[in-house]
Design an enzyme around this catalytic site. Structure first.
Site, short mmCIF file in Angstrom:
data_model
loop_
_atom_site.label_atom_id
_atom_site.label_comp_id
_atom_site.label_asym_id
_atom_site.label_seq_id
_atom_site.Cartn_x
_atom_site.Cartn_y
_atom_site.Cartn_z
N HIS A 120 0.98 -1.22 -0.19
CA HIS A 120 0.21 -0.04 0.09
C HIS A 120 0.94 1.20 -0.18
O HIS A 120 2.15 1.39 0.56
CB HIS A 120 -0.99 -0.24 1.15
CG HIS A 120 -2.21 1.03 1.14
ND1 HIS A 120 -2.00 2.30 1.52
CD2 HIS A 120 -3.34 0.79 0.70
CE1 HIS A 120 -3.16 2.85 1.15
NE2 HIS A 120 -3.99 1.84 0.80
N ASP A 134 -7.97 -5.19 -0.19
CA ASP A 134 -8.55 -6.13 -1.31
C ASP A 134 -8.18 -7.74 -1.14
O ASP A 134 -8.68 -8.38 -1.76
CB ASP A 134 -7.81 -5.63 -2.41
CG ASP A 134 -8.24 -4.17 -3.04
OD1 ASP A 134 -7.43 -3.32 -2.68
OD2 ASP A 134 -9.55 -4.04 -3.00
C1 SDX Z 1 -6.08 0.29 -2.77
O1 SDX Z 1 -4.51 4.66 -2.13
C2 SDX Z 1 -5.25 3.94 -1.56
O2 SDX Z 1 -6.00 4.58 -0.24
C3 SDX Z 1 -5.89 2.96 -2.09
C4 SDX Z 1 -6.96 2.24 -1.35
C5 SDX Z 1 -8.26 2.86 -1.07
O3 SDX Z 1 -8.88 2.34 -0.18
O4 SDX Z 1 -8.27 3.68 -1.89
O5 SDX Z 1 -6.44 1.57 -0.38
C6 SDX Z 1 -7.20 0.71 -2.15
O6 SDX Z 1 -5.84 0.67 -3.94
C7 SDX Z 1 -5.26 -0.71 -2.11
C8 SDX Z 1 -4.01 -1.26 -2.94
C9 SDX Z 1 -4.66 -2.47 -3.82
N1 SDX Z 1 -3.41 -2.86 -4.88
C10 SDX Z 1 -2.73 -3.99 -4.85
O7 SDX Z 1 -3.17 -4.81 -3.66
C11 SDX Z 1 -1.95 -4.16 -6.08
C12 SDX Z 1 -0.28 -4.70 -5.45
N2 SDX Z 1 0.34 -3.73 -4.88
C13 SDX Z 1 1.15 -2.99 -5.55
O8 SDX Z 1 0.71 -2.62 -6.66
C14 SDX Z 1 1.42 -1.75 -4.47
O9 SDX Z 1 1.93 -2.15 -3.38
C15 SDX Z 1 0.78 -0.43 -4.48
C16 SDX Z 1 0.29 -0.14 -6.01
C17 SDX Z 1 -0.47 -0.68 -3.76
C18 SDX Z 1 1.57 0.52 -3.78
O10 SDX Z 1 2.53 0.96 -4.53
P1 SDX Z 1 3.56 1.89 -3.94
O11 SDX Z 1 3.46 2.48 -2.82
O12 SDX Z 1 3.79 2.84 -5.27
O13 SDX Z 1 4.74 0.95 -3.90
P2 SDX Z 1 5.98 0.63 -4.98
O14 SDX Z 1 5.30 0.26 -6.07
O15 SDX Z 1 7.04 1.75 -5.04
O16 SDX Z 1 6.61 -0.49 -4.28
C19 SDX Z 1 7.67 -0.35 -3.13
C20 SDX Z 1 8.55 -1.68 -3.30
C21 SDX Z 1 9.00 -2.00 -4.86
O17 SDX Z 1 9.98 -2.57 -4.71
P3 SDX Z 1 11.47 -1.78 -4.88
O18 SDX Z 1 11.24 -1.10 -6.23
O19 SDX Z 1 11.60 -0.56 -3.87
O20 SDX Z 1 12.52 -2.67 -5.03
O21 SDX Z 1 7.76 -2.79 -2.93
C22 SDX Z 1 7.56 -3.60 -4.12
C23 SDX Z 1 7.94 -2.67 -5.18
O22 SDX Z 1 8.38 -3.78 -6.24
N3 SDX Z 1 6.14 -4.08 -3.79
C24 SDX Z 1 5.59 -5.43 -4.15
C25 SDX Z 1 4.20 -5.11 -4.14
N4 SDX Z 1 3.95 -3.86 -3.79
C26 SDX Z 1 5.14 -3.11 -3.87
N5 SDX Z 1 6.19 -6.55 -4.55
C27 SDX Z 1 5.38 -7.57 -4.52
N6 SDX Z 1 3.97 -7.65 -4.53
C28 SDX Z 1 3.60 -6.27 -4.21
N7 SDX Z 1 2.13 -6.44 -4.29
#
Ligand code: SDX
Length: 431
Positions: free
Chosen positions: A308, A366
């Site tokens: 998140h 989710d």
């Molecule tokens: C919702 O914003 C809100 O409040 C949203 C929400 C709401 O109520 O409105 O809460 C609803 O959207 C919840 C989130 C649902 N999405 C998912 O479950 C999809 C999977 N999650 C990822 O796509 C990700 O965690 C996000 C998009 C939710 C957050 O992305 P960020 O904060 O931009 O984090 P990032 O992409 O910069 O990741 C940080 C690190 C990265 O590694 P590095 O580049 O630092 O080495 O963590 C890793 C990412 O590769 N990472 C994951 C991961 N999520 C982040 N690795 C594996 N699996 C994951 N799910």
């Protein structure tokens, strides 16, 4: 807006600039950079807005490190346990919990706005039966602008309120109609003798051929899912609604924009993506392979339902949702659901893995919502429409708050331009 509490000094090429700092009632201080470009001729740079406060708000507060979520100051676990969705809608819209008479009046108003204009049924028939229900919702909600002209004047407080009530009341009807249309069943009209969640379940699962009695445990679980998704600060879809509204667009167009943004798998589409991922994993023995893929920088695969932007601890909504999952699965006699077994094994494996601990990737809202919705009998394509239905009150509350802000301006971010500087046109024979 309160007075500045401190000052930040920015020095560029031995020139110093004083920037006011405001302190919130909760959360980080903010540095006011509104005059920075005028004073220093520079922009700030923050793609994805990881360190940017786009507005001031009194609606919802998240402490991502504590895993805390407050709606008008009330913790989400208390609201999920003691309140119900329409009362939370009142709280988000008006700022305080209603008295008994205020709640009764609000619920009566919403109940009597649940039908949609009969001519809008034609919009559904313009879609292919296999259209994703989110495509239908974006289209039909946007089309509401063409039917409810008496609640599109954003400068008229009464029209803003009617539009708010219409959207909250009609979203379940539209979502249920999108579902019925996708499975070739007749539309079921709303019923005023059912509460909000029971009415939605009835519109989704009743058929003319026999009576459908809504199970109160399912209705309670449905209501709780609505409550847990109601609002969440300035997430991507809420920011979309605010940006659309800043141009003066009508409320139905703004909410249609929010639905479109929510559809993405990184946002509201994650519940559908999460369940499809769990089905692809199939059984707990396959989890190590998927954990390895999620950690592999060369693999775009991510664990849907994990991570998140704000929560760097457990999403408090996931904790409540997990309790609901057990209740619903017990009721549906699917406590041995292989998908839930895989979900629980995946959660344990991920939480025990240093990679996820270091990156603070915990299950989010989710992760369990899809399991509950599947157990209730919804297809995965209906998961995000249910999220959109639930979030409508949050979008509308934030929309209302922004319109009441005397300092509101049209949103117009700038950029770090990396393209060509000016160059002359070359005739094709000279290229
Ligand atoms: C919702 O914003 C809100 O409040 C949203 C929400 C709401 O109520 O409105 O809460 C609803 O959207 C919840 C989130 C649902 N999405 C998912 O479950 C999809 C999977 N999650 C990822 O796509 C990700 O965690 C996000 C998009 C939710 C957050 O992305 P960020 O904060 O931009 O984090 P990032 O992409 O910069 O990741 C940080 C690190 C990265 O590694 P590095 O580049 O630092 O080495 O963590 C890793 C990412 O590769 N990472 C994951 C991961 N999520 C982040 N690795 C594996 N699996 C994951 N799910």
């Amino acid at each position: 807006m309160a007075e500045p509490t401190k000052t930040a000094t920015l020095t560029i090429d031995d020139q110093s600039y004083e920037l006011p700092i405001y302190s919130p009632t909760a959360g980080p201080d903010v540095i006011d950079i509104r005059k920075l470009y005028g004073q220093a001729g520079v922009f700030t740079y923050d793609p994805g807005f990881t360190s940017t406060a786009a507005c001031d708000s009194t609606i919802t507060y998240i402490d991502g490190f504590k895993g805390e979520l407050l709606h008008r100051g009330y913790p989400i676990d208390q609201l999920a346990g003691k309140s119900h969705y329409l009362e939370v809608c009142y709280l988000l819209l008006y700022g305080n919990l209603p008295s008994a008479s205020e709640l009764e009046e609000f619920e009566t108003t919403i109940t009597h706005h649940t039908m949609i204009h009969e001519q809008m049924h034609n919009f559904f028939r313009g879609f292919r039966r296999d259209a994703h229900p989110m495509a239908t919702m974006v289209g039909v909600v946007g089309a509401m602008s063409a039917f409810y002209h008496d609640s599109t004047d954003i400068n008229n407080p009464r029209e803003r309120e009617i539009a708010s009530h219409r959207l909250i009341a009609k979203m379940p009807t539209i979502a249920a109609m999108a579902y019925k249309y996708s499975i070739g069943q007749p539309f079921v009209y709303p019923r005023n003798d059912l509460d909000y969640a029971a009415n939605f379940l009835h519109m989704c699962f009743a058929v003319p051929a026999e009576e459908y009695v809504v199970d109160p445990i399912l209705a309670r679980a449905m209501d709780r899912i609505f409550t847990l998704h109601a609002d969440h600060e300035q997430n991507a879809s809420t920011s979309t609604v605010r940006l659309a509204s800043s141009s003066g667009a009508n409320p139905f167009a703004c909410i249609a924009a929010g639905i479109a943004c929510l559809w993405g798998p990184a946002h509201g589409g994650a519940n559908q993506a999460c369940l499809e991922m769990l089905k692809e994993i199939g059984r707990p023995e396959n989890i190590p392979e998927y954990i390895a893929r999620a950690k592999d920088k060369n693999d775009s695969f991510r664990l849907m339902g994990f991570g998140h932007r704000v929560y760097k601890n457990f999403d408090p909504r996931a904790t409540v949702m997990k309790q609901s999952a057990d209740e619903v699965l017990d009721l549906m006699g699917v406590e041995n659901n292989p998908i839930l077994a895989t979900a629980k094994a995946l959660e344990e494996a991920a939480l025990a893995d240093p990679y996820f601990a270091e990156k603070k990737l915990f299950p989010n809202v989710d992760f369990y919502s899809g399991i509950i919705l599947e157990a209730m009998g919804f297809p995965t394509s209906m998961f995000t429409p249910i999220f959109a239905l639930s979030r409508t009150v949050g979008w509308i509350s934030q929309w209302k708050e922004q319109l009441a802000d005397p300092h509101m301006k049209i949103g117009r971010p700038r950029q770090l331009y990396q393209g060509n500087t000016a160059r002359d046109y070359t005739d094709i024979e000279n290229r």
